[in-house]
Design an enzyme around this catalytic site. Structure first.
Site, PDB file in Angstrom:
ATOM      1  N   ILE A  64       0.843  -1.199   0.000  1.00 19.50           N
ATOM      2  CA  ILE A  64       0.000   0.000   0.000  1.00 19.50           C
ATOM      3  C   ILE A  64       0.882   1.254   0.000  1.00 19.50           C
ATOM      4  O   ILE A  64       1.832   1.355   0.774  1.00 19.50           O
ATOM      5  CB  ILE A  64      -0.921   0.012   1.235  1.00 19.50           C
ATOM      6  CG1 ILE A  64      -1.836  -1.218   1.230  1.00 19.50           C
ATOM      7  CG2 ILE A  64      -1.763   1.286   1.261  1.00 19.50           C
ATOM      8  CD1 ILE A  64      -2.685  -1.342   2.483  1.00 19.50           C
ATOM      9  N   GLU A 103       1.896  -3.762   5.657  1.00 19.75           N
ATOM     10  CA  GLU A 103       0.960  -3.338   4.605  1.00 19.75           C
ATOM     11  C   GLU A 103       1.235  -4.052   3.289  1.00 19.75           C
ATOM     12  O   GLU A 103       0.809  -3.601   2.226  1.00 19.75           O
ATOM     13  CB  GLU A 103       1.039  -1.818   4.404  1.00 19.75           C
ATOM     14  CG  GLU A 103       2.371  -1.298   3.902  1.00 19.75           C
ATOM     15  CD  GLU A 103       3.321  -0.910   5.022  1.00 19.75           C
ATOM     16  OE1 GLU A 103       4.160  -0.025   4.805  1.00 19.75           O
ATOM     17  OE2 GLU A 103       3.220  -1.499   6.119  1.00 19.75           O
ATOM     18  N   ARG A 137      -3.972  -8.296 -14.172  1.00 21.46           N
ATOM     19  CA  ARG A 137      -5.049  -8.445 -13.186  1.00 21.46           C
ATOM     20  C   ARG A 137      -4.768  -7.592 -11.954  1.00 21.46           C
ATOM     21  O   ARG A 137      -5.685  -6.978 -11.382  1.00 21.46           O
ATOM     22  CB  ARG A 137      -5.192  -9.916 -12.791  1.00 21.46           C
ATOM     23  CG  ARG A 137      -5.828 -10.810 -13.839  1.00 21.46           C
ATOM     24  CD  ARG A 137      -7.343 -10.638 -13.896  1.00 21.46           C
ATOM     25  NE  ARG A 137      -7.972 -10.916 -12.617  1.00 21.46           N
ATOM     26  CZ  ARG A 137      -8.266 -12.146 -12.162  1.00 21.46           C
ATOM     27  NH1 ARG A 137      -7.981 -13.219 -12.902  1.00 21.46           N
ATOM     28  NH2 ARG A 137      -8.853 -12.303 -10.995  1.00 21.46           N
TER      29      ARG A 137
END
Length: 330
Positions: free
Chosen positions: A199, A240, A257
């Site tokens: 993240i 994260e 994807r």
């Protein structure tokens, strides 16, 4: 309580409650006597104040509550390991006890049968038959009780195993489970790709909004990735970071994807639950690699690609080269 005497005091406490000095019981006694666990102290004080003896089943239950209430992952791991140890020890004891019971029943029935074979009549015959029936029924009850205990222990063990493979915060597989999945793929010689996802600016989320919001963000990302990348499993790799495993030999297919999942997540209109204040989008960077000779090498290459994605400005998915330059996926 002096540190020099704590070991002796713990053993005295266990002996006073007729508890074996097993590692789990010793840790329980230590945490109680040093008043290191609020849950253990409150539960144990209640038993002692009511004049009740601590039984082994009680210790297991209290230690489970202690682990559940603890923020320390080491405590939860210890509780899982103790559940496994307890199951193995108790199962062994029950197996040995069942054998002793079976041997005893066999001897008792053989003795009564001998009385019958020697020509017992009347009350002697009736008594011998009744004792055989009673002994068989007693053995059946004892075996049923042992079976019920094994069933309860098996449920506890299954729960411990499941918890050991699941990240408690997000509910998705953890690093241990993911390592096992990768190992299975390599044993079966299946070609696969790994996507390492991180993240962006997660520390800023924690610093700005607090750790509870950061935890909710981790849950949201876990759900979003699991939904977007299904049926490929997504795991929490740590902090994260997330890891997706795709049973495909084409890194570009996985990267596409992952990039789609990134865009879907960024489109979400996120607001703070407490104030309805907009948070702004959550983005992530990712590195994708097709498996090499070893999983460690594959992970290293995916991590290198992730590092390059961060250097490139974040919010990017890059493919680790099998040789040459890193490829841009999104």
């Amino acid at each position: 309580m002096g540190k020099d005497n704590i070991g002796r005091d713990v053993l005295t406490f266990l002996a006073g409650n007729l508890l074996d000095p097993t590692p789990m019981n010793y840790r329980f006694g230590y945490l109680y006597l040093t008043r290191s666990s609020k849950v253990i102290c409150e539960e144990t004080d209640t038993y002692i104040e009511n004049g009740m003896r601590m039984k082994q089943e009680t210790i297991v239950e209290i230690m489970g509550k202690h682990a559940s209430a603890s923020d320390d992952p080491e405590e939860r791991i210890a509780a899982r390991d103790e559940a496994v140890e307890l199951f193995l020890n108790t199962a062994g004891e029950l197996a040995r006890e069942a054998k002793r019971q079976a041997d005893g029943v066999g001897r008792d029935i053989a003795e009564e049968s001998q009385v019958i074979r020697e020509g017992a009549q009347g009350e002697d015959l009736t008594g011998a038959i009744r004792r055989i029936i009673d002994r068989a029924e007693e053995a059946e009850r004892e075996l049923s009780n042992a079976s019920n205990r094994i069933d309860r222990l098996q449920r506890d063990l299954d729960e411990a195993r499941n918890k050991a493979l699941v990240d408690e915060l997000t509910g998705i597989p953890n690093r241990r489970a993911t390592r096992a999945t990768i190992q299975d793929l390599e044993i079966r010689k299946v070609r696969y790709c790994l996507g390492l996802i991180d993240i962006d600016h997660f520390k800023a989320i924690n610093d700005t909004y607090g750790h509870p919001v950061g935890d909710r963000a981790l849950k949201l990302v876990a759900e979003a990735l699991s939904e977007s990348l299904a049926p490929w499993p997504v795991a929490r790799w740590g902090g994260e970071e997330f890891l997706v495993i795709a049973e495909v030999p084409d890194a570009k297919k996985l990267a596409e994807r992952v990039a789609e999942a990134k865009e879907t997540l960024a489109e979400r209109n996120l607001k703070l639950r407490e104030t309805d204040e907009p948070m702004g989008p959550i983005t992530f960077s990712a590195g994708v690699a097709v498996n090499s000779e070893t999983s460690d090498e594959t992970l290293r290459r995916a991590d290198n690609a992730l590092y390059e994605a961060k250097k490139a400005g974040r919010n990017t998915v890059l493919i680790a080269p099998e040789s040459g330059r890193v490829a841009d996926a999104a």
